[in-house]
Design an enzyme around this catalytic site. Sequence first.
Site, PDB file in Angstrom:
ATOM      1  N   ARG A 207      17.880 -13.870  17.875  1.00  0.00           N
ATOM      2  CA  ARG A 207      16.973 -14.289  18.952  1.00  0.00           C
ATOM      3  C   ARG A 207      15.506 -14.337  18.510  1.00  0.00           C
ATOM      4  NH1 ARG A 207      20.205 -10.609  22.067  1.00  0.00           N
ATOM      5  NH2 ARG A 207      21.930 -11.731  23.010  1.00  0.00           N
ATOM      6  N   LYS A 229       7.074 -27.131  16.651  1.00  0.00           N
ATOM      7  CA  LYS A 229       8.263 -27.875  17.070  1.00  0.00           C
ATOM      8  C   LYS A 229       9.333 -27.719  16.006  1.00  0.00           C
ATOM      9  CE  LYS A 229       6.774 -31.640  20.070  1.00  0.00           C
ATOM     10  NZ  LYS A 229       6.823 -33.108  20.215  1.00  0.00           N
ATOM     11  N   GLU A 271       1.467 -40.845   9.579  1.00  0.00           N
ATOM     12  CA  GLU A 271       1.028 -39.853  10.578  1.00  0.00           C
ATOM     13  C   GLU A 271      -0.482 -39.643  10.513  1.00  0.00           C
ATOM     14  OE1 GLU A 271       2.944 -38.775  12.900  1.00  0.00           O
ATOM     15  OE2 GLU A 271       5.005 -38.680  12.157  1.00  0.00           O
ATOM     16  N   LYS A 313      -4.347 -31.974  14.843  1.00  0.00           N
ATOM     17  CA  LYS A 313      -3.080 -31.460  15.381  1.00  0.00           C
ATOM     18  C   LYS A 313      -3.275 -30.078  16.001  1.00  0.00           C
ATOM     19  CE  LYS A 313       1.705 -31.193  15.293  1.00  0.00           C
ATOM     20  NZ  LYS A 313       2.923 -31.775  14.766  1.00  0.00           N
ATOM     21  N   GLU A 323       4.004 -29.380  25.118  1.00  0.00           N
ATOM     22  CA  GLU A 323       4.063 -30.806  25.417  1.00  0.00           C
ATOM     23  C   GLU A 323       4.229 -31.084  26.901  1.00  0.00           C
ATOM     24  OE1 GLU A 323       5.651 -33.309  22.242  1.00  0.00           O
ATOM     25  OE2 GLU A 323       6.722 -34.414  23.764  1.00  0.00           O
ATOM     26  N   ARG A 327      -0.130 -33.252  24.358  1.00  0.00           N
ATOM     27  CA  ARG A 327       0.584 -33.169  23.090  1.00  0.00           C
ATOM     28  C   ARG A 327       1.505 -34.375  22.872  1.00  0.00           C
ATOM     29  NH1 ARG A 327       3.399 -28.070  19.939  1.00  0.00           N
ATOM     30  NH2 ARG A 327       4.205 -29.327  18.230  1.00  0.00           N
ATOM     31  N   ASN A 331       2.948 -38.446  19.650  1.00  0.00           N
ATOM     32  CA  ASN A 331       4.157 -39.225  19.408  1.00  0.00           C
ATOM     33  C   ASN A 331       3.921 -40.733  19.451  1.00  0.00           C
ATOM     34  OD1 ASN A 331       6.205 -37.183  19.037  1.00  0.00           O
ATOM     35  ND2 ASN A 331       5.804 -36.601  21.144  1.00  0.00           N
ATOM     36  N   HIS A 334       6.495 -43.021  17.997  1.00  0.00           N
ATOM     37  CA  HIS A 334       7.685 -42.227  17.693  1.00  0.00           C
ATOM     38  C   HIS A 334       8.890 -42.600  18.554  1.00  0.00           C
ATOM     39  CE1 HIS A 334       4.904 -39.951  15.303  1.00  0.00           C
ATOM     40  NE2 HIS A 334       5.808 -39.030  14.973  1.00  0.00           N
ATOM     41  N   HIS A 338      11.921 -43.337  16.523  1.00  0.00           N
ATOM     42  CA  HIS A 338      13.168 -42.567  16.612  1.00  0.00           C
ATOM     43  C   HIS A 338      14.362 -43.492  16.841  1.00  0.00           C
ATOM     44  CE1 HIS A 338      11.144 -38.494  17.832  1.00  0.00           C
ATOM     45  NE2 HIS A 338      10.946 -38.811  16.568  1.00  0.00           N
ATOM     46  N   HIS A 351      11.009 -41.084   7.942  1.00  0.00           N
ATOM     47  CA  HIS A 351      10.434 -40.911   9.281  1.00  0.00           C
ATOM     48  C   HIS A 351       9.120 -41.688   9.439  1.00  0.00           C
ATOM     49  CE1 HIS A 351       9.254 -39.090  13.026  1.00  0.00           C
ATOM     50  NE2 HIS A 351       8.217 -38.485  12.480  1.00  0.00           N
TER      51      HIS A 351
END
Lengths: 450, 450
Positions: A207, A229, A271, A313, A323, A327, A331, A334, A338, A351
Amino acid sequence: MAVCPSSRFSPAISASPRRSDSTPSALLLRRHGIHAVSLRSFSGDRLRVKQRGMGPGSSGDMLGICCASSSPVVEKAPEEAGWKLPTIVDVDLGDRSYPIYIGCGLLNEPDLLQRHVHGKRVLVVTNTTVAPLYLDKVVKALTDGNPNVSVESVILPDGEQYKEMTTLMKVFDKAIESRLDRRCTFVALGGGVIGDMCGFAAASFLRGVNFIQIPTTLMAQVDSSVGGKTGINHPLGKNLIGAFYQPQCVLIDTDTLNTLPDRELASGIAEVIKYGLIRDAEFFEWQEKNMQALLARDPSALAYAIKRSCENKAEVVSLDEKEGGVRATLNLGHTFGHAIENGLGYGEWLHGEAVAAGTAMAVDMSRRLGWIDDSIVERVLSILQEARLPTTSPDAMTVEKFKAVMAVDKKVADGLLRLILLKGPLGNCVFTGDYDRNALDETLHAFCKC
Amino acid sequence: MAVCPSSRFSPAISASPRRSDSTPSALLLRRHGIHAVSLRSFSGDRLRVKQRGMGPGSSGDMLGICCASSSPVVEKAPEEAGWKLPTIVDVDLGDRSYPIYIGCGLLNEPDLLQRHVHGKRVLVVTNTTVAPLYLDKVVKALTDGNPNVSVESVILPDGEQYKEMTTLMKVFDKAIESRLDRRCTFVALGGGVIGDMCGFAAASFLRGVNFIQIPTTLMAQVDSSVGGKTGINHPLGKNLIGAFYQPQCVLIDTDTLNTLPDRELASGIAEVIKYGLIRDAEFFEWQEKNMQALLARDPSALAYAIKRSCENKAEVVSLDEKEGGVRATLNLGHTFGHAIENGLGYGEWLHGEAVAAGTAMAVDMSRRLGWIDDSIVERVLSILQEARLPTTSPDAMTVEKFKAVMAVDKKVADGLLRLILLKGPLGNCVFTGDYDRNALDETLHAFCKC
């Protein structure tokens, strides 16, 4: 070998108020004689980054990138020791704050890494490409002068297609077989895939255990290693399973870029370009002037691009860790990107390549909505092409494929797909579901053959 | 059918200070005309639970379990509507606070559930045993008078042996195929296995979505549904992969115990006994007097045992959400118990059965260390036996098996196994790695044939 960067690319410092340096990481660093200074100014509602550097205008309160006082840890003067003190960018998240160290040769500095290791046991998570290059060096940095620490490692196959549950389980297997306990530290050594998987493993093992990011690709250094993330892909979509989980520190040794293939370098630049477009026009203009230096791996240009990307960032993440709003603007490109990665099969395009094509699509759609001038579209296409990045969608992508993947994007809320689109002068964007659906359809059809 | 409990088992209220009720959940409830009162007193360093009830000494500031003012939500008076207002226990965790509702017939109250659903999409995670009994009822409670909400469900195989990654992936598959987004809500309908898996799925799906616990076993109602521990087992150990992730609310409909097999009921009682032993001697004494009523499923006795267990758990979790210290004491008997579950193969013994045998072992070891009187050992063995719970280790367990599994227990720190052991008068325990290793060896040998 790269030469450590000079301050050639650091604009003169601005007389902005000094940021509070009472974060845990700043306090820790001060105890070690290292001071980090973040200089910021507010312009309207928008938090803006100001460059940091050793300019002629530096004063006691504006020390530039960083400076050292006499330190019990660094026994030799930095110059004698053959390394430069790192640039430090703080990610300010209350009790989850942490520093990003940026510099060349940082992996030769055991102290920097060791001060962030919790417990006596470390698990380095890396891949088959990076392990032969840097694993020994990292193990040495972790154990040099520190015989109490024992290091295990797990070497995963390299590639986005392995960012999935079966491969993730190998990390848990290794951690459990090695009998690691809650006081251990995971170290992610590699690119974005390794960072995301190791971070999620650290978030979920017992955990939650501590972890450190050592990104070795430009993509990971300017983006994925910062901000917490973590996660893995699902056959139906990218990063659909994961956690927000912050590292203890991010250690960026720019020397690791020496071994990075050209295609990977360009992927990271996608990026870097993003930060300019969404919130930092000045940085975009700098990139327009210095793209050839970046592609030629000028260490000074790369170090500056990394630092300024991390500053952008870090600020966005500090404002919105999970987010809920701003935030999401990170993206840009993205959602389309994606869909391309998923539609082609993970690993076909890098990517950043998919993000570049996705950025071209987002910019196209922004223009169709009448939100930006044609000149911005031209500048974006031009800089992406100069960086040798794609600005069209791959032939295999159809409108239907785009729509199917975009429907499960994390930015869908109650069935409505929200997108990041440019709006207004360069450096401004919006995150919105309030747009004309026809513009989206037109863009998809313009970029797909069917 | 069970009859809703009277206050027969609620001792008279004590004049302790009223707890702050400014938590988000309390504010929310007040808006709906429901007031929760927690009464606490501090005794030395130790936070103690005081019973709550509608006693003759109740005043405006001491309202008892709960009371209702005129409410726009509950249109009929509770008595007319055929249900009792729930007992409410708050778990106080700042912006992650939430209420536990306890009462009979609560699944017949759509409002109670619906006020905690975020977004328009719900995924109910349940199993093959519980689905035929309660899934329709829960779907009705979620959708009654609420046509905007759509409910999906995923029905997993029943049993601890399915608390693993392959089964967990079925939850992600269903969520992604159903195109659920970040504004959805997961609902865990079942026992501890379902709650732990659904909670971990909610923690990890899109890096975290809302979830609600509807525990249907005594074990889940008194323990596992409260406090945010979620996760799955690894072939080498129990709960080794997971997250701390809090639900929006826990809804305990005590009517669901009507369908619980006797063996499962006894399993839950093992955790009830635990609270008495580690921190609530008065509750233990109540159990000694009322064990037959619990086994006979006297609704009033069960409701009181659940409420007092939840109060104990809520207080411990509020003090130490992520098990940095005192929360570990909730694991009395669990280190030995996990070893039994793992050694036998998950699902052979029920969790509470293994905890009961583990508690007998922890108590035996405490006595060998000279930390407790023989009389406590006798009382513990006696109450476990009265509850028809095992007090010896299964024949298949060897000393070596115990040691192998205990070595990967989450409470190992830097190689040292820490245990929860009783020390001092009834109701006191310690969480420590500072004990004579010989006592542990003696206990293991006393409970194993080889």
